[in-house]
Scaffold this motif. Structure first.
Motif, PDB file in Angstrom:
ATOM      1  N   PRO A   1      -3.580  -7.009 -12.359  1.00  0.00           N
ATOM      2  CA  PRO A   1      -2.530  -6.415 -11.526  1.00  0.00           C
ATOM      3  C   PRO A   1      -3.035  -5.611 -10.331  1.00  0.00           C
ATOM      4  CG  PRO A   1      -2.702  -5.269 -13.636  1.00  0.00           C
ATOM      5  CD  PRO A   1      -3.532  -6.513 -13.744  1.00  0.00           C
ATOM      6  N   TRP A   2      -4.075  -4.789 -10.518  1.00  0.00           N
ATOM      7  CA  TRP A   2      -4.581  -3.977  -9.408  1.00  0.00           C
ATOM      8  C   TRP A   2      -5.339  -4.835  -8.403  1.00  0.00           C
ATOM      9  CZ3 TRP A   2      -3.372   1.043  -8.431  1.00  0.00           C
ATOM     10  CH2 TRP A   2      -2.711   1.736  -9.452  1.00  0.00           C
ATOM     11  N   PHE A   3      -6.088  -5.777  -8.912  1.00  0.00           N
ATOM     12  CA  PHE A   3      -6.848  -6.699  -8.061  1.00  0.00           C
ATOM     13  C   PHE A   3      -5.899  -7.556  -7.235  1.00  0.00           C
ATOM     14  CE2 PHE A   3     -10.930  -9.529  -8.456  1.00  0.00           C
ATOM     15  CZ  PHE A   3     -11.263  -9.199  -7.149  1.00  0.00           C
ATOM     16  N   ASP A   4      -4.821  -8.001  -7.854  1.00  0.00           N
ATOM     17  CA  ASP A   4      -3.827  -8.842  -7.196  1.00  0.00           C
ATOM     18  C   ASP A   4      -3.009  -8.044  -6.189  1.00  0.00           C
ATOM     19  OD1 ASP A   4      -2.148 -10.931  -6.558  1.00  0.00           O
ATOM     20  OD2 ASP A   4      -1.179 -11.042  -8.513  1.00  0.00           O
ATOM     21  N   ALA A   5      -2.749  -6.767  -6.503  1.00  0.00           N
ATOM     22  CA  ALA A   5      -1.827  -5.971  -5.689  1.00  0.00           C
ATOM     23  C   ALA A   5      -2.423  -5.556  -4.350  1.00  0.00           C
ATOM     24  CB  ALA A   5      -1.387  -4.732  -6.462  1.00  0.00           C
ATOM     25  N   PHE A   6      -3.757  -5.324  -4.297  1.00  0.00           N
ATOM     26  CA  PHE A   6      -4.329  -4.827  -3.044  1.00  0.00           C
ATOM     27  C   PHE A   6      -4.168  -5.815  -1.885  1.00  0.00           C
ATOM     28  CE2 PHE A   6      -7.635  -4.267   0.105  1.00  0.00           C
ATOM     29  CZ  PHE A   6      -7.476  -2.934   0.436  1.00  0.00           C
ATOM     30  N   PRO A   7      -4.607  -7.078  -2.025  1.00  0.00           N
ATOM     31  CA  PRO A   7      -4.402  -7.994  -0.897  1.00  0.00           C
ATOM     32  C   PRO A   7      -2.921  -8.237  -0.602  1.00  0.00           C
ATOM     33  CG  PRO A   7      -5.271  -9.175  -2.799  1.00  0.00           C
ATOM     34  CD  PRO A   7      -5.357  -7.718  -3.114  1.00  0.00           C
ATOM     35  N   THR A   8      -2.085  -8.124  -1.638  1.00  0.00           N
ATOM     36  CA  THR A   8      -0.650  -8.270  -1.410  1.00  0.00           C
ATOM     37  C   THR A   8      -0.144  -7.157  -0.507  1.00  0.00           C
ATOM     38  OG1 THR A   8      -0.374  -9.275  -3.598  1.00  0.00           O
ATOM     39  CG2 THR A   8       1.609  -8.444  -2.524  1.00  0.00           C
TER      40      THR A   8
ATOM     41  N   PHE B   1      -2.149   5.538  11.360  1.00  0.00           N
ATOM     42  CA  PHE B   1      -2.016   6.404  10.189  1.00  0.00           C
ATOM     43  C   PHE B   1      -0.813   5.996   9.339  1.00  0.00           C
ATOM     44  CE2 PHE B   1      -4.475   9.652  12.736  1.00  0.00           C
ATOM     45  CZ  PHE B   1      -5.601   9.597  11.906  1.00  0.00           C
ATOM     46  N   ALA B   2       0.262   5.590   9.999  1.00  0.00           N
ATOM     47  CA  ALA B   2       1.457   5.149   9.270  1.00  0.00           C
ATOM     48  C   ALA B   2       1.160   3.884   8.463  1.00  0.00           C
ATOM     49  CB  ALA B   2       2.607   4.905  10.245  1.00  0.00           C
ATOM     50  N   CYS B   3       0.380   2.984   9.030  1.00  0.00           N
ATOM     51  CA  CYS B   3       0.008   1.757   8.321  1.00  0.00           C
ATOM     52  C   CYS B   3      -0.856   2.062   7.105  1.00  0.00           C
ATOM     53  CB  CYS B   3      -0.736   0.811   9.267  1.00  0.00           C
ATOM     54  SG  CYS B   3       0.310   0.026  10.517  1.00  0.00           S
ATOM     55  N   LEU B   4      -1.812   2.991   7.253  1.00  0.00           N
ATOM     56  CA  LEU B   4      -2.657   3.380   6.126  1.00  0.00           C
ATOM     57  C   LEU B   4      -1.829   4.043   5.032  1.00  0.00           C
ATOM     58  CD1 LEU B   4      -5.788   4.770   8.017  1.00  0.00           C
ATOM     59  CD2 LEU B   4      -5.623   2.631   6.713  1.00  0.00           C
ATOM     60  N   ALA B   5      -0.862   4.864   5.428  1.00  0.00           N
ATOM     61  CA  ALA B   5       0.008   5.508   4.442  1.00  0.00           C
ATOM     62  C   ALA B   5       0.850   4.474   3.703  1.00  0.00           C
ATOM     63  CB  ALA B   5       0.908   6.535   5.137  1.00  0.00           C
ATOM     64  N   ALA B   6       1.335   3.475   4.437  1.00  0.00           N
ATOM     65  CA  ALA B   6       2.125   2.416   3.807  1.00  0.00           C
ATOM     66  C   ALA B   6       1.296   1.647   2.795  1.00  0.00           C
ATOM     67  CB  ALA B   6       2.679   1.472   4.878  1.00  0.00           C
ATOM     68  N   LEU B   7       0.039   1.377   3.141  1.00  0.00           N
ATOM     69  CA  LEU B   7      -0.858   0.685   2.216  1.00  0.00           C
ATOM     70  C   LEU B   7      -1.118   1.524   0.975  1.00  0.00           C
ATOM     71  CD1 LEU B   7      -2.814  -1.638   1.539  1.00  0.00           C
ATOM     72  CD2 LEU B   7      -4.562  -0.439   2.894  1.00  0.00           C
ATOM     73  N   ALA B   8      -1.343   2.838   1.173  1.00  0.00           N
ATOM     74  CA  ALA B   8      -1.628   3.732   0.047  1.00  0.00           C
ATOM     75  C   ALA B   8      -0.452   3.833  -0.917  1.00  0.00           C
ATOM     76  CB  ALA B   8      -1.991   5.120   0.579  1.00  0.00           C
ATOM     77  N   LEU B   9       0.753   3.668  -0.422  1.00  0.00           N
ATOM     78  CA  LEU B   9       1.935   3.708  -1.280  1.00  0.00           C
ATOM     79  C   LEU B   9       2.230   2.353  -1.911  1.00  0.00           C
ATOM     80  CD1 LEU B   9       4.311   5.873   0.951  1.00  0.00           C
ATOM     81  CD2 LEU B   9       3.211   6.576  -1.180  1.00  0.00           C
ATOM     82  N   ALA B  10       2.078   1.293  -1.129  1.00  0.00           N
ATOM     83  CA  ALA B  10       2.457  -0.037  -1.612  1.00  0.00           C
ATOM     84  C   ALA B  10       1.503  -0.572  -2.677  1.00  0.00           C
ATOM     85  CB  ALA B  10       2.529  -1.010  -0.436  1.00  0.00           C
ATOM     86  N   TRP B  11       0.206  -0.294  -2.535  1.00  0.00           N
ATOM     87  CA  TRP B  11      -0.767  -0.834  -3.490  1.00  0.00           C
ATOM     88  C   TRP B  11      -0.492  -0.399  -4.927  1.00  0.00           C
ATOM     89  CZ3 TRP B  11      -6.654   0.721  -3.711  1.00  0.00           C
ATOM     90  CH2 TRP B  11      -7.290  -0.068  -4.683  1.00  0.00           C
ATOM     91  N   PRO B  12      -0.424   0.894  -5.228  1.00  0.00           N
ATOM     92  CA  PRO B  12      -0.153   1.274  -6.622  1.00  0.00           C
ATOM     93  C   PRO B  12       1.244   0.870  -7.090  1.00  0.00           C
ATOM     94  CG  PRO B  12      -0.203   3.215  -5.207  1.00  0.00           C
ATOM     95  CD  PRO B  12      -0.708   2.077  -4.386  1.00  0.00           C
ATOM     96  N   ALA B  13       2.214   0.901  -6.190  1.00  0.00           N
ATOM     97  CA  ALA B  13       3.567   0.510  -6.586  1.00  0.00           C
ATOM     98  C   ALA B  13       3.601  -0.954  -7.028  1.00  0.00           C
ATOM     99  CB  ALA B  13       4.538   0.734  -5.425  1.00  0.00           C
ATOM    100  N   LEU B  14       2.955  -1.828  -6.264  1.00  0.00           N
ATOM    101  CA  LEU B  14       2.914  -3.240  -6.619  1.00  0.00           C
ATOM    102  C   LEU B  14       2.085  -3.472  -7.883  1.00  0.00           C
ATOM    103  CD1 LEU B  14       2.445  -4.792  -3.071  1.00  0.00           C
ATOM    104  CD2 LEU B  14       4.399  -5.161  -4.584  1.00  0.00           C
ATOM    105  N   ALA B  15       0.975  -2.743  -8.004  1.00  0.00           N
ATOM    106  CA  ALA B  15       0.122  -2.908  -9.186  1.00  0.00           C
ATOM    107  C   ALA B  15       0.861  -2.526 -10.461  1.00  0.00           C
ATOM    108  CB  ALA B  15      -1.144  -2.067  -9.030  1.00  0.00           C
ATOM    109  N   LEU B  16       1.588  -1.421 -10.426  1.00  0.00           N
ATOM    110  CA  LEU B  16       2.327  -0.977 -11.602  1.00  0.00           C
ATOM    111  C   LEU B  16       3.457  -1.953 -11.931  1.00  0.00           C
ATOM    112  CD1 LEU B  16       2.436   2.855 -10.896  1.00  0.00           C
ATOM    113  CD2 LEU B  16       1.112   1.670 -12.668  1.00  0.00           C
ATOM    114  N   PHE B  17       4.081  -2.490 -10.899  1.00  0.00           N
ATOM    115  CA  PHE B  17       5.137  -3.489 -11.140  1.00  0.00           C
ATOM    116  C   PHE B  17       4.555  -4.720 -11.825  1.00  0.00           C
ATOM    117  CE2 PHE B  17       7.479  -7.285  -9.950  1.00  0.00           C
ATOM    118  CZ  PHE B  17       8.784  -6.928 -10.289  1.00  0.00           C
TER     119      PHE B  17
END
Length: 209
Positions: free
Chosen positions: A137-144, A111-127
């Motif tokens: 940006p969104w396509f690139d951010a998910f695999p990142t 669950f902690a890993c899923l939460a980390a993914l849910a936070l990191a994906w939009p943060a990286l995409a917006l950056f």
């Protein structure tokens, strides 16, 4: 960065053409090293980590040249974390002090890993959207973001790292196809298959006495 790319420009020369798009020598070398790395990871062989460092640095150049800045930055992270992973596989221990071994991820950690993914994906995409000229940006951010989770799971020898890589690799196939990096598309398509094989192999290892 541009000076480095110009210095290495001969390595960007086409080795061959695949489906109308040139595949560079740099991309070809990175592909071979990456396949060797995954094969060693499947066998829980720590020699896969130095190959991970070299292939990541090569892919950094390939992705940066293609304006995939999230993927490019991820390769630098991979190279750094590979040093940590190498040490973990050689000297790492589990919480109880025993030698690090292949095992399943506890439910609370999943669950902690899923939460980390849910936070990191939009943060990286917006950056990427606001601070780079990335056109995906969104396509690139998910695999990142997914790769950050996968790399930690791999370093700690959790079986579920292969499921994380399965998701990352499936999305990456589409991303690299969009960019016309067809040799890398083939690589990640192979990674999809190898993720399933690796997951099954590690499950067998985990139940051995």
């Amino acid at each position: 960065m541009e000076a480095l790319l110009q210095l290495l420009r001969p390595l960007f020369a086409p080795a061959f053409t695949l489906w109308g798009s040139p595949a560079s020598w740099l991309e070809l070398i990175a592909l071979v090293l990456s396949l060797a790395m995954v094969a060693l990871n499947m066998r829980v062989n720590p020699l896969g980590w130095p190959l991970a460092i070299v292939s990541s640095l090569l892919y950094f150049l390939v992705f940066w040249d293609s304006r995939l800045y999230g993927e490019a930055s991820l390769q630098i992270f991979f190279a750094i974390v590979a040093l940590w992973g190498w040490w973990q596989w050689l000297r790492g221990t589990m919480d109880g002090g025993g030698r690090l071994r292949v095992r399943s991820l506890p439910r609370h950690a999943a669950f902690a890993c899923l939460a980390a993914l849910a936070l990191a994906w939009p943060a990286l995409a917006l950056f990427l959207r606001h601070y780079t000229d990335s056109d995906v940006p969104w396509f690139d951010a998910f695999p990142t973001a997914g790769s950050l989770v996968g790399q930690w799971l791999l370093g700690r020898k959790y079986i579920e790292n292969w499921l994380a890589w399965l998701g990352v690799n499936l999305v990456s196939v589409g991303l690299f196809a969009f960019k016309g990096l067809w040799l890398t598309v083939l690589l990640y398509a192979l990674f999809v298959l190898l993720s399933v094989i690796g997951w099954r192999a590690w499950r067998r290892l985990a139940v051995q006495p």
